[in-house]
Scaffold this active site. Structure first.
Site, short mmCIF file in Angstrom:
data_model
loop_
_atom_site.label_atom_id
_atom_site.label_comp_id
_atom_site.label_asym_id
_atom_site.label_seq_id
_atom_site.Cartn_x
_atom_site.Cartn_y
_atom_site.Cartn_z
N ASP A 148 0.83 -1.21 0.00
CA ASP A 148 0.00 0.00 0.00
C ASP A 148 0.86 1.26 0.00
O ASP A 148 2.00 1.26 0.47
CB ASP A 148 -0.92 0.01 1.23
CG ASP A 148 -0.13 -0.07 2.53
OD1 ASP A 148 0.88 -0.81 2.56
OD2 ASP A 148 -0.51 0.60 3.50
N GLU A 149 0.28 2.32 -0.52
CA GLU A 149 0.80 3.69 -0.38
C GLU A 149 2.30 3.82 -0.69
O GLU A 149 3.01 4.53 0.01
CB GLU A 149 0.53 4.20 1.05
CG GLU A 149 -0.95 4.28 1.36
CD GLU A 149 -1.23 4.68 2.80
OE1 GLU A 149 -2.05 5.58 3.00
OE2 GLU A 149 -0.64 4.08 3.73
C1 ACM Z 1 -3.75 1.19 4.53
O1 ACM Z 1 -4.64 1.61 5.29
N1 ACM Z 1 -2.74 1.96 4.20
C2 ACM Z 1 -3.80 -0.15 3.97
#
Ligand code: ACM
Length: 513
Positions: free
Chosen positions: A326-327
């Protein structure tokens, strides 16, 4: 005079007879079960638990003895008995009997709990089913019995099985570290509500929390702080194995996550060579996201990941490893895709299945990948088109770190406020267009720990929402509605209190005084 005494004797005799054959009036259908079982029928009598002293386990099937011992301990706590466990190859006529059903008789993870005046029988489709049946049985009883009252279990039959295979919660032990005892407490919470997965978010910018013997600075250096600058901590591999076993005894698997290529500052601070510029980063104790990345075109990066996954796979008996994903805002798109493709092959090499946050759907997905939907519908549907399963964790519904309302003193609200009704009142199979039950592996409620620093705070954000997520994962949507659910949840307030759980007393729930 004479007449009266004959009458008195008659009355005494009658009352003696009554107490010998005393019928306890009960109604099993009135128990506030969470999650709600598939079917409950009552027969109106009572099994005297105070007299239970033997828990029989069917000889042969593996995994039943830990359930029997778990039950014995609870019975002994509640009654002061010294109930024992014993294996047998035939159904006993009294006591408690734990056994496995014939093949195909019950749905996976399902159970039949039959309570009659003399015998409690828990028959599971598998060992997990037996444990879940035991949890149902425990909900017919108080969690504590300080006055040592006689306890009667209402008689009847419950048949039950879950809607989804995977029912979990994530604990972020990276932003703030939670020690082994605290994680065990969290596992106990999951077990009470038949959840079967604990996802541990083991690495992030603020801390690396699992010992990797071939890269010791990850924990010796990268594990030594947390958000706010506290001392952090980590699990040795032995401690991790202890958690795995504790969870397994409660039919819970641990899914370990190493978040990458972003969310890696703790690793980048520990080993300079993992950075493209070869310079180690400073340790980080803030709460920003999206600023770190592993160097995706260095060979050492993949040697590092290979070592980490190899060591983690060796101590993780469950089938999954979570690769985060993620991110990764400072990883170029093509580099990200190249990286996720390579990491999938590494995980596969160690015979584990992959879970990743929904962004990983941008890569070429190998077989048997699960995409964890948290924010992006497009990513998630792309994942489904590429053949992935979906784990449902919509931030706006299922993030345990979201505040209940604007007055909540802990937590965040970037995905909105999640009051108890809003957290409960949705159906994973209809929430996102194009994603249906067939695509869904299960549901997970993550607890991120930017603002959550100790187990009391964990409890406050987790309760009373956690039982709702457990019910979403377990009970068919047609059987669920908030107005009925809240009356059952209300009855669990006393259980939370007896267990010392510091919960949010939502005004939407008619808590019992
Ligand atoms: C997330 O909340 N960055 C998966």
């Amino acid at each position: 005079m004479r007449k009266i005494s004959v009458l008195s004797i008659l009355v005494i005799l009658m009352s003696m007879f009554q107490s010998c054959s005393e019928k306890i009036e009960t109604d099993l259908t009135q128990t506030a079960f969470i999650p709600k079982p598939t079917s409950v029928t009552a027969t109106g009598d009572g099994y005297n638990l105070t007299k239970a002293s033997l828990i029989y386990v069917q000889e042969g099937p593996a995994g039943l003895l830990s359930t029997a011992e778990f039950l014995a301990e609870k019975i002994n706590q509640l009654t002061g008995n010294s109930a024992e466990t014993k294996t047998t190859n035939s159904t006993p006529s009294k006591g408690v009997y734990i056994s496995i059903a014939e093949d195909g008789e019950l749905n996976k993870q399902g159970y039949e709990l039959k309570i009659n005046k003399n015998l409690i029988s828990i028959k599971g489709a598998d060992a997990a089913g037996c444990f879940f049946g035991l949890q149902t049985l425990l909900q017919t009883l108080p969690v504590a019995n300080d006055n040592a009252q006689p306890l009667y279990v209402p008689t009847g039959t419950i048949t039950d099985s879950p809607e989804y295979y995977y029912r979990g919660s994530m604990l972020d032990v990276s932003r703030h570290f939670f020690n082994v005892e605290e994680v065990k407490q969290y596992i106990d919470f999951l077990a009470m509500y038949k959840m079967n997965v604990l996802h541990l978010h083991l690495s992030d910018d603020q801390g690396w929390r699992i010992e990797i013997k071939s890269w010791p600075k990850l924990t010796d250096f990268g594990g030594q702080t947390e958000v706010g600058g506290g001392e952090g901590g980590f699990y040795t591999q032995e401690q991790y194995k202890e958690l795995v076993q504790y969870a397994a005894d409660r039919q819970i698997m641990i899914v370990p996550e190493i978040d990458m290529p972003g969310h890696t500052n703790a690793a980048l601070a520990s080993y300079a060579e993992l950075n493209c510029d070869g310079k180690a980063r400073e340790l980080y104790t803030g709460t920003e996201v999206g600023f770190s990345t592993l160097c995706t075109d260095k060979e050492i990066t993949y040697q590092f990941i290979d070592d980490v996954i190899r060591e983690l796979a060796e101590i993780t008996p469950g089938p999954y490893i979570h690769i985060g994903g993620d991110e990764s805002h400072v990883t170029a798109h093509d580099d990200y895709v190249y990286f996720v493709n390579k990491v999938q092959d590494i995980v596969k090499k160690y015979d584990k299945k992959i879970i990743g946050w929904d962004e990983i759907a941008n890569a070429k997905l190998i077989d048997d990948v699960t995409v964890q939907f948290w924010a992006d519908v497009e990513n998630t549907t792309m994942g489904v088109e590429k053949g992935a399963q979906v784990l449902m964790s919509p931030a706006a519904r299922a993030y345990l770190d979201m505040q209940y309302d604007s007055t909540t003193h802990l937590g965040l609200h970037w995905a909105g406020y999640i009051e108890v009704d809003h957290g409960y009142d949705w159906d994973p199979a209809t929430l996102v267009e194009g994603i249906t039950k067939e695509n869904i592996l299960g549901i997970e409620a993550p607890l991120w720990s930017e603002t959550v620093t100790n187990i009391d705070e964990v409890e406050y954000m987790t309760f009373p929402r956690l039982p709702g997520y457990a019910e979403i994962g377990w009970t068919a949507p047609a059987e669920r509605n908030w107005d009925e659910y809240k009356t059952r949840l209300a009855k669990h307030g006393k259980r939370f209190e007896a267990l010392g759980i510091d919960y949010y007393k939502s005004a939407l729930v008619p808590w019992e005084e």
